[in-house]
Design a protein around this motif. Structure first.
Motif, PDB file in Angstrom:
ATOM      1  N   GLU A  78       3.570  -6.597   4.154  1.00 35.53           N
ATOM      2  CA  GLU A  78       3.413  -5.157   4.396  1.00 35.53           C
ATOM      3  C   GLU A  78       1.952  -4.755   4.424  1.00 35.53           C
ATOM      4  O   GLU A  78       1.538  -3.911   5.219  1.00 35.53           O
ATOM      5  N   GLU A 136      -2.015  -1.877  11.467  1.00 39.09           N
ATOM      6  CA  GLU A 136      -1.552  -0.604  12.023  1.00 39.09           C
ATOM      7  C   GLU A 136      -2.653   0.453  11.907  1.00 39.09           C
ATOM      8  O   GLU A 136      -2.910   1.197  12.852  1.00 39.09           O
ATOM      9  N   ASP A 137      -3.305   0.497  10.735  1.00 40.59           N
ATOM     10  CA  ASP A 137      -4.410   1.444  10.538  1.00 40.59           C
ATOM     11  C   ASP A 137      -5.529   1.177  11.519  1.00 40.59           C
ATOM     12  O   ASP A 137      -6.091   2.107  12.103  1.00 40.59           O
ATOM     13  N   TYR A 157       0.552  -5.730   7.721  1.00 37.29           N
ATOM     14  CA  TYR A 157       1.086  -4.817   8.745  1.00 37.29           C
ATOM     15  C   TYR A 157       0.354  -3.484   8.699  1.00 37.29           C
ATOM     16  O   TYR A 157      -0.110  -2.980   9.728  1.00 37.29           O
ATOM     17  N   GLU A 158       0.242  -2.909   7.507  1.00 36.14           N
ATOM     18  CA  GLU A 158      -0.368  -1.579   7.406  1.00 36.14           C
ATOM     19  C   GLU A 158      -1.850  -1.630   7.737  1.00 36.14           C
ATOM     20  O   GLU A 158      -2.393  -0.695   8.321  1.00 36.14           O
ATOM     21  N   ILE A 174       9.073   0.151   5.682  1.00 33.92           N
ATOM     22  CA  ILE A 174       8.096   1.144   5.224  1.00 33.92           C
ATOM     23  C   ILE A 174       8.629   2.559   5.463  1.00 33.92           C
ATOM     24  O   ILE A 174       8.509   3.437   4.606  1.00 33.92           O
TER      25      ILE A 174
END
Lengths: 254, 181
Positions: free
Chosen positions: A69, A76-77, A72-73, B59
Motif C-alpha cells: 500500500e 499514486e501521489d 501504491y500510495e 484503500i
C-alpha cells in the motif's frame, strides 16, 4: 607481491551473462540466461509483494500489505502531483516501471546476484517503453497538436529556427539520458564495490600489509549503504521522469 | 540491433568471456530483450489488472469505513449530549419539585404550629380570665372581711384602753372615716 598466486577479483565478472537453458528461435539467441533468471526473480518478488501481500484484503494491513500500500500510495501521489488527475491511466505503467527498477536494484545488492538494471539494453528498453508511450499516446490523443511540444508559445518567429531544433534534440535525448542514468549508476556502484573488495583481498594476502585491510572494508560498508540509497533514488528518479515525460503527452502545450 | 557496432566482432564466438565489456555485448541483447519483454509484460498486466485495482479498492474501502465510523461516532456523541441535556433538564425539574414540596411542607407545618399556638393561647387567656375573676371575687370578700376585722380590732383596742366597749355603729363610722383618709 607474487602476481597470479594471490586471489584475483575481476570487477567486470559480475556483469557477465551466461546461458542457463540455451534457446534459439529463428536464428535469434533467446537463451534463458542468469540475467533472465534474475528478471524472473524480480517478477516473482514483485508478485509475492503485490499479489501475495494483498491477497487477504485486510482492513488492517499486515507487513507485506502495508508495504504494497505504501508503494501504491507513493507512486499514486507522484503521478497525481506531476500529471494531475488525467495521469491515473498511466499509474500501472509508472508503478510497474518503478517496482521493476527498484526490485532489480535492491536484489542486485545481495552479494552473488546479478543486477538486471546494470545492462544498458535493459534500461534502454524500459526508457523506450516510456518514450514510445509518450509519442503514441500524444499523437493518438492530440494529433499534430502534439508537435506543439517542440514550439514554445510566445517565442518570436525568427528565434523558433533556433528553439525548435533544440527542443527536438532535448526530446530525443530523453530516452538516452533516462536509460544512461540508471545503467551508469548501477554499473559504477557495483564496480566500485568489487574494486574495494579486491583491495581488501590483496592487502589481506600481502604479508604485513593486512594491517591496512580494514580501510577498504570500511569503504565497502559505506559504499553498500550508499548503494542502497542509490537503488531507491534511481528507481524514484526513473518513475518521476517517466511521469514528467508522460505529462507532455497529456498536456503538450508549453 | 542498433548496438551491433560495439560488439559485432566478438558476438560470434565466446559469449561475454573474451575481454568484451558484458553490458555492451550485443550477442546477449536479443535474449535480454526477449526475457525483459516477457517478465515486464507479465508484471505490467498483473499490476494493472489485479494488484493495483485491488489495492485501490482496499484503500477506498478503508477510507469509507473510517468515514462511516466517524459519522457513527459523531451521531453517538450527539445522542450522548442529548441524553446529558435531558438528564440536566430532569434534574433541575426534580430540584424545583423538591423545593416546592419543602416549601409547602414548611408552610403547612408553620400553619399547624400557629393554630396550635392560638388554641393554647386562647385556652391560657380563658384560664387567666377565670383566675382574674376569682382573684377579684376573693379580693372583694377579703376587703369586706378586713372592715369587720378592723372593727373588731378597734373595738377590742378601745375596750382595753378605756375599759368600756364602744358602740358598734361608732366603731364602724370611725373605721370608714379613717379608711377614707
Amino acid at each position: 607481491m607474487a602476481a597470479g598466486t594471490g586471489p584475483v577479483i575481476d570487477p567486470i565478472h559480475q556483469f557477465e551473462v551466461h546461458p542457463i537453458v540455451p534457446l534459439n528461435i529463428g536464428g535469434l539467441d533467446l537463451s534463458f540466461t542468469n540475467a533472465s533468471l534474475f528478471m524472473v526473480i524480480v517478477l516473482g518478488v514483485a508478485l509475492l509483494l503485490m499479489l501475495g501481500g494483498t491477497a487477504g484484503r485486510s482492513l488492517i494491513p499486515g507487513r507485506l500489505q502495508s508495504m504494497a500500500e505504501m508503494l501504491y500510495e507513493f507512486i499514486e501521489d507522484t503521478c497525481q502531483s506531476t500529471m494531475g488527475s488525467h495521469g491515473r491511466k498511466f499509474l500501472p505503467l509508472v508503478f510497474s516501471l518503478f517496482l521493476f527498477v527498484l526490485l532489480s536494484n535492491l536484489i542486485g545488492l545481495i552479494p552473488g546476484t546479478f543486477t538486471v538494471t546494470s545492462h544498458i539494453i535493459v534500461t534502454f528498453a524500459l526508457a523506450a517503453v516510456v518514450i514510445l508511450t509518450v509519442i503514441i499516446y500524444g499523437i493518438a490523443k492530440h494529433g499534430t497538436h502534439f508537435f506543439g511540444l517542440f514550439v514554445p508559445s510566445g517565442v518570436p518567429k525568427p528565434l523558433l529556427l533556433l528553439i525548435v531544433p533544440i527542443e527536438v534534440i532535448s526530446f530525443v535525448s530523453r530516452p538516452i539520458s533516462l536509460s544512461m542514468r540508471l545503467f551508469a549508476n548501477m554499473l559504477a556502484g557495483h564496480i566500485a564495490l568489487k574494486v574495494f573488495a579486491g583491495f581488501l583481498l590483496m592487502l589481506s594476502a600481502a604479508g604485513g600489509w593486512f594491517a591496512l585491510a580494514p580501510l577498504p572494508l570500511a569503504m565497502i560498508v559505506a559504499l553498500t549503504a550508499l548503494e542502497f540509497l542509490v537503488a531507491g533514488l534511481q528507481a524514484f528518479v526513473f518513475a518521476v521522469l517517466t511521469c514528467i515525460y508522460l505529462n507532455d503527452a497529456l498536456h503538450p502545450g508549453h | 540491433m542498433s548496438f551491433s557496432f560495439i560488439g559485432a566482432a566478438h558476438a560470434a564466438g565466446a559469449p561475454a568471456q573474451g575481454g568484451m565489456f558484458p553490458p555492451f555485448d550485443a550477442s546477449t541483447f536479443a535474449s535480454q530483450l526477449f526475457w525483459l519483454a516477457v517478465t515486464f509484460g507479465l508484471l505490467y498486466v498483473l499490476m494493472s489488472r489485479v494488484a493495483l485495482p485491488r489495492i485501490g479498492g482496499i484503500i477506498a474501502d478503508r477510507r469509507a469505513k473510517i468515514e462511516s465510523d466517524l459519522r457513527d461516532a459523531a451521531a453517538a456523541q450527539k445522542a450522548a449530549e442529548d441524553a446529558a441535556k435531558a438528564f440536566e433538564a430532569g434534574l433541575s425539574q426534580a430540584k424545583a419539585n423538591a423545593q416546592g414540596i419543602a416549601q409547602s411542607a414548611r408552610e403547612a407545618a408553620s400553619k399547624q404550629a400557629d393554630t396550635r399556638r392560638h388554641a393554647v393561647e386562647a385556652d391560657l387567656a380563658a384560664k387567666l380570665a377565670v383566675a382574674e375573676t376569682a382573684i377579684v371575687e376573693m379580693k372583694g370578700k377579703a376587703m369586706a372581711n378586713v372592715a369587720a376585722i378592723a372593727e373588731d380590732a378597734a373595738a377590742a383596742i378601745v375596750e382595753r384602753l378605756s375599759g368600756a366597749a364602744p358602740a358598734a355603729a361608732d366603731v364602724a363610722k370611725a373605721i370608714t372615716a379613717s379608711a377614707k383618709k
